[in-house]
Design an enzyme around this catalytic site. Structure first.
Site, PDB file in Angstrom:
ATOM      1  N   ASP A   1       0.877  -1.349   0.055  1.00  0.00           N
ATOM      2  CA  ASP A   1       0.063  -0.151   0.077  1.00  0.00           C
ATOM      3  C   ASP A   1       0.952   1.443   0.130  1.00  0.00           C
ATOM      4  O   ASP A   1       0.483   2.123   0.523  1.00  0.00           O
ATOM      5  CB  ASP A   1      -0.931   0.078   1.409  1.00  0.00           C
ATOM      6  CG  ASP A   1      -1.717  -1.177   1.382  1.00  0.00           C
ATOM      7  OD1 ASP A   1      -2.250  -1.744  -0.001  1.00  0.00           O
ATOM      8  OD2 ASP A   1      -1.979  -1.574   2.572  1.00  0.00           O
ATOM      9  N   GLU A   2       2.051   1.191  -0.531  1.00  0.00           N
ATOM     10  CA  GLU A   2       2.627   2.134  -0.596  1.00  0.00           C
ATOM     11  C   GLU A   2       2.592   3.479  -1.665  1.00  0.00           C
ATOM     12  O   GLU A   2       3.134   4.578  -1.810  1.00  0.00           O
ATOM     13  CB  GLU A   2       4.412   2.018  -0.806  1.00  0.00           C
ATOM     14  CG  GLU A   2       4.932   1.341   0.102  1.00  0.00           C
ATOM     15  CD  GLU A   2       4.782  -0.357  -0.011  1.00  0.00           C
ATOM     16  OE1 GLU A   2       4.071  -0.757  -0.942  1.00  0.00           O
ATOM     17  OE2 GLU A   2       5.355  -1.134   0.658  1.00  0.00           O
TER      18      GLU A   2
ATOM     19  N   LYS B   1       2.378   2.071  -5.001  1.00  0.00           N
ATOM     20  CA  LYS B   1       3.024   1.537  -6.140  1.00  0.00           C
ATOM     21  C   LYS B   1       2.444   1.692  -7.655  1.00  0.00           C
ATOM     22  O   LYS B   1       2.869   2.185  -8.747  1.00  0.00           O
ATOM     23  CB  LYS B   1       3.395   0.222  -6.044  1.00  0.00           C
ATOM     24  CG  LYS B   1       4.327  -0.301  -4.890  1.00  0.00           C
ATOM     25  CD  LYS B   1       4.882  -1.433  -4.811  1.00  0.00           C
ATOM     26  CE  LYS B   1       3.642  -2.401  -4.280  1.00  0.00           C
ATOM     27  NZ  LYS B   1       3.095  -2.031  -3.044  1.00  0.00           N
ATOM     28  N   GLY B   2       1.056   1.636  -7.528  1.00  0.00           N
ATOM     29  CA  GLY B   2       0.059   1.716  -8.695  1.00  0.00           C
ATOM     30  C   GLY B   2       0.231   2.980  -9.362  1.00  0.00           C
ATOM     31  O   GLY B   2       0.546   2.985 -10.667  1.00  0.00           O
TER      32      GLY B   2
ATOM     33  N   GLY C   1      -3.585  -4.503  -4.758  1.00  0.00           N
ATOM     34  CA  GLY C   1      -4.578  -3.472  -5.245  1.00  0.00           C
ATOM     35  C   GLY C   1      -4.160  -2.145  -5.534  1.00  0.00           C
ATOM     36  O   GLY C   1      -3.810  -1.303  -4.435  1.00  0.00           O
ATOM     37  N   HIS C   2      -3.719  -2.086  -6.712  1.00  0.00           N
ATOM     38  CA  HIS C   2      -2.788  -1.025  -7.290  1.00  0.00           C
ATOM     39  C   HIS C   2      -3.977   0.103  -7.652  1.00  0.00           C
ATOM     40  O   HIS C   2      -4.419  -0.157  -8.516  1.00  0.00           O
ATOM     41  CB  HIS C   2      -2.000  -1.459  -8.305  1.00  0.00           C
ATOM     42  CG  HIS C   2      -0.781  -2.169  -7.816  1.00  0.00           C
ATOM     43  ND1 HIS C   2       0.135  -2.876  -8.483  1.00  0.00           N
ATOM     44  CD2 HIS C   2      -0.503  -2.545  -6.442  1.00  0.00           C
ATOM     45  CE1 HIS C   2       0.893  -3.632  -7.711  1.00  0.00           C
ATOM     46  NE2 HIS C   2       0.711  -3.394  -6.287  1.00  0.00           N
TER      47      HIS C   2
ATOM     48  N   THR D   1      -5.919 -11.410   2.881  1.00  0.00           N
ATOM     49  CA  THR D   1      -7.008 -10.754   2.096  1.00  0.00           C
ATOM     50  C   THR D   1      -8.089 -11.866   1.602  1.00  0.00           C
ATOM     51  O   THR D   1      -8.923 -11.574   1.048  1.00  0.00           O
ATOM     52  CB  THR D   1      -6.297 -10.296   0.874  1.00  0.00           C
ATOM     53  OG1 THR D   1      -5.565 -11.198  -0.033  1.00  0.00           O
ATOM     54  CG2 THR D   1      -5.286  -9.011   1.179  1.00  0.00           C
TER      55      THR D   1
ATOM     56  N   GLN E   1       2.807  -5.876  -3.025  1.00  0.00           N
ATOM     57  CA  GLN E   1       3.019  -5.817  -1.598  1.00  0.00           C
ATOM     58  C   GLN E   1       4.388  -5.173  -1.446  1.00  0.00           C
ATOM     59  O   GLN E   1       4.880  -4.375  -2.258  1.00  0.00           O
ATOM     60  CB  GLN E   1       2.908  -7.314  -1.315  1.00  0.00           C
ATOM     61  CG  GLN E   1       1.679  -8.013  -1.199  1.00  0.00           C
ATOM     62  CD  GLN E   1       1.628  -8.673  -2.471  1.00  0.00           C
ATOM     63  OE1 GLN E   1       2.058  -9.341  -2.939  1.00  0.00           O
ATOM     64  NE2 GLN E   1       0.125  -8.522  -2.685  1.00  0.00           N
TER      65      GLN E   1
ATOM     66  N   THR F   1       3.023 -12.134   3.307  1.00  0.00           N
ATOM     67  CA  THR F   1       2.458 -12.838   2.225  1.00  0.00           C
ATOM     68  C   THR F   1       3.079 -14.167   1.816  1.00  0.00           C
ATOM     69  O   THR F   1       4.076 -14.564   2.464  1.00  0.00           O
ATOM     70  CB  THR F   1       2.057 -11.946   1.051  1.00  0.00           C
ATOM     71  OG1 THR F   1       1.202 -12.529   0.007  1.00  0.00           O
ATOM     72  CG2 THR F   1       3.294 -11.509   0.296  1.00  0.00           C
TER      73      THR F   1
ATOM     74  N   ASP G   1       1.365  15.010   1.349  1.00  0.00           N
ATOM     75  CA  ASP G   1       0.208  15.858   1.630  1.00  0.00           C
ATOM     76  C   ASP G   1      -0.482  15.491   2.882  1.00  0.00           C
ATOM     77  O   ASP G   1      -0.935  16.313   3.343  1.00  0.00           O
ATOM     78  CB  ASP G   1      -0.772  16.070   0.296  1.00  0.00           C
ATOM     79  CG  ASP G   1      -1.157  14.443  -0.083  1.00  0.00           C
ATOM     80  OD1 ASP G   1      -0.265  13.838  -0.409  1.00  0.00           O
ATOM     81  OD2 ASP G   1      -2.431  14.434  -0.107  1.00  0.00           O
TER      82      ASP G   1
HETATM   83  P1  IMP Z   1      -2.302 -12.548   1.401  1.00  0.00           P
HETATM   84  O1  IMP Z   1      -1.260 -12.195   0.777  1.00  0.00           O
HETATM   85  O2  IMP Z   1      -3.631 -12.478   1.312  1.00  0.00           O
HETATM   86  O3  IMP Z   1      -1.892 -14.055   2.226  1.00  0.00           O
HETATM   87  O4  IMP Z   1      -2.003 -11.979   3.169  1.00  0.00           O
HETATM   88  C1  IMP Z   1      -1.042 -12.070   3.902  1.00  0.00           C
HETATM   89  C2  IMP Z   1      -0.792 -10.708   4.605  1.00  0.00           C
HETATM   90  O5  IMP Z   1      -0.279  -9.539   3.715  1.00  0.00           O
HETATM   91  C3  IMP Z   1      -1.986  -9.793   5.302  1.00  0.00           C
HETATM   92  O6  IMP Z   1      -1.476  -9.144   6.396  1.00  0.00           O
HETATM   93  C4  IMP Z   1      -2.493  -8.923   4.279  1.00  0.00           C
HETATM   94  O7  IMP Z   1      -3.077  -7.968   4.804  1.00  0.00           O
HETATM   95  C5  IMP Z   1      -1.196  -8.483   3.552  1.00  0.00           C
HETATM   96  N1  IMP Z   1      -1.261  -8.196   2.045  1.00  0.00           N
HETATM   97  C6  IMP Z   1      -1.168  -8.926   1.028  1.00  0.00           C
HETATM   98  N2  IMP Z   1      -1.296  -8.189   0.018  1.00  0.00           N
HETATM   99  C7  IMP Z   1      -1.230  -6.719   0.385  1.00  0.00           C
HETATM  100  C8  IMP Z   1      -1.340  -5.768  -0.245  1.00  0.00           C
HETATM  101  O8  IMP Z   1      -1.199  -5.540  -1.317  1.00  0.00           O
HETATM  102  N3  IMP Z   1      -1.146  -4.650   0.518  1.00  0.00           N
HETATM  103  C9  IMP Z   1      -1.205  -4.543   1.862  1.00  0.00           C
HETATM  104  N4  IMP Z   1      -1.137  -5.728   2.373  1.00  0.00           N
HETATM  105  C10 IMP Z   1      -1.182  -6.958   1.758  1.00  0.00           C
END
Ligand code: IMP
Length: 424
Positions: free
Chosen positions: A12-13, A15-16, A39-40, A124, A219, A234, A328
């Site tokens: 969630d930095e 990157k998208g 989720g980009h 997720t 991620q 993940t 911001d």
């Molecule tokens: P999974 O990737 O769904 O197995 O989740 C494992 C961990 O990674 C959980 O804490 C998720 O919230 C986190 N996570 C997976 N994908 C993202 C992402 O794109 N952004 C932020 N956290 C993520």
């Protein structure tokens, strides 16, 4: 020319947005890890998208998009996303799906619930862990299997038999049928069957030709399966270290490695987060930064910047420049804290602890910097930033010993400060 977009925190930095900016000039965009857990967020011609699977290069005609073998792909999700984008663009992006990328099946999501991954780790719930587990256990279904329906049915039948033996009391598992699963999968995959190829030589040739290739990571470093805060991670390699294996190119030469980091920290799901703040300030960051997951809608925990964790991410990603997003969001605060060390019992440490158990015991040691009141949303010129904002950025760059190339001051592509960065 090669560029990699690398997450430096817990995902969630932003990157998208950065990928979208750079993909304008790319010949190829390769998404190399993860699946629909990502989720980009992209704003393309004023319209907002949350992209989960397609490489963000799909928004540009010039960019060939590759879903590389390090990914796990949920075909109905890809289909939905593709159709949405085609509707927006009015033309069809060219995609390549690596034949050895694994496929997420409905039973992977079911298993995530049965095994409790969702609640234990706060995943997720997109079937990511079980799909990568099947890959490692050599019982997975790969994209290439879809080109051979008989082979696909046979493999599904074997897997379902195993599942029925393991979960005899689950009515959902008992009702699984290989033929039905194969039928649904092939229907969802139908428009992509011609895109399933050996992606390895396609990427290797583009690199050899000297094409402008952009690698899009998902991620962040702290969620890396091996070097993140295990088990609260993940199931893929999220770092530069993992990129080569995920595309099948040994030690790819990546000229520009963009470490993307938020101007503060967020984390969604379970797991230690030493600089997390709650109460009024936590709520302020959450609201001002709209910190709700793009994939799941879950509220993200928010906190101060953690230089100890960022230095760990620097070691894993070796960035040549930083892209700092959401600066911001910090406007209006009297002070901004920055964590430069942890207190662990009697001991002070500046080294990140990859044991989640130990990290959970760490208390952040903060330094306080001056905040700024002026709204800076949409600022495009570095010199127009308040002095305190520039001091904050310069401090980050100095601590991490990496120059800043991009500062994002809002979600739209125009709301960006380019600091002598020549790639978009
Ligand atoms: P999974 O990737 O769904 O197995 O989740 C494992 C961990 O990674 C959980 O804490 C998720 O919230 C986190 N996570 C997976 N994908 C993202 C992402 O794109 N952004 C932020 N956290 C993520």
């Amino acid at each position: 020319m090669t560029t990699a977009i690398l997450g430096m925190q817990w995902g969630d930095e932003g990157k998208g947005k950065i990928t979208h900016l750079l993909a304008r000039e790319a010949d190829m965009v390769v998404r190399y890890n993860g699946g629909p857990n990502a989720g980009h967020t992209v704003i393309d011609r004023g319209e907002k998208f949350g992209i989960h699977l397609l490489p963000v290069g799909a928004f540009y005609r010039n960019a060939r998009c590759v879903l590389a073998s390090g990914m796990v792909i949920d075909l109905p999700v890809l289909r939905e996303e593709y159709d949405l984008i085609v509707d927006h663009l009015k033309w069809e992006p060219e995609i390549v799906i690596a034949e050895n990328a694994h496929v997420i099946l409905p039973y992977h999501k079911l298993l995530e619930e049965l095994e409790g991954g969702g609640s234990r780790i706060g995943t997720t719930r997109r079937g990511i862990g079980p799909a990568y587990s099947d890959k490692a256990a050599r019982v997975g279904i790969r994209a290439g299997d879809l080109l051979h329906p008989d082979r696909l049915c046979k493999k599904l039948a074997q897997k379902i038999n195993l599942l029925k033996q393991t979960w005899p009391d689950s009515p959902e598992i008992s009702s699984l049928s290989a033929d039905l699963l194969a039928k649904d999968l092939l229907a969802a995959a139908e428009p992509f069957l011609g895109s399933i190829k050996n992606a390895m030589p396609i990427i290797a040739q583009a690199l050899k030709r000297g094409d402008n290739v952009l690698f899009e990571g998902a991620q962040g470093a702290l969620l890396d399966l091996d070097f993140g805060t295990y088990p609260f991670v993940t199931s893929s390699s999220t770092t530069l270290a993992g990129l080569g294996n995920a595309i099948g190119v040994p030690c790819p030469q990546i000229d520009c490695r963009i470490g993307v980091m938020k101007a503060y920290a967020t984390r969604v799901g379970q797991g230690p987060f030493p600089t997390r703040v709650t109460g009024k300030l936590g709520n302020f960051l959450q609201q001002a930064g709209n910190e709700f997951g793009v994939t799941t809608g879950r509220p993200r925990g928010c906190g101060w910047l953690d230089l100890v964790a960022l230095k760990h991410a620097v070691a894993l990603n070796d960035p040549t420049i930083l892209a700092i997003t959401k600066l911001d969001v910090l406007s209006g605060l009297d002070e901004i804290k920055i964590c430069g060390a942890y207190q662990l019992g009697e001991r002070e440490t500046k080294t990140f602890l990859i044991s989640a158990e130990e990290l959970a015991l760490c208390e952040p040691i903060y330094e306080s910097l001056a905040g700024w009141k002026q709204a800076i949303r949409g600022t495009t010129d570095y010199e127009s930033l308040p002095r305190a904002a520039r001091t904050y950025l310069e401090r980050i760059s100095q601590e991490l010993q990496i120059p800043i190339g991009i500062v994002s001051t809002g979600p739209s592509p125009e709301e960006t400060i380019n600091i002598g960065f020549d790639r978009y």
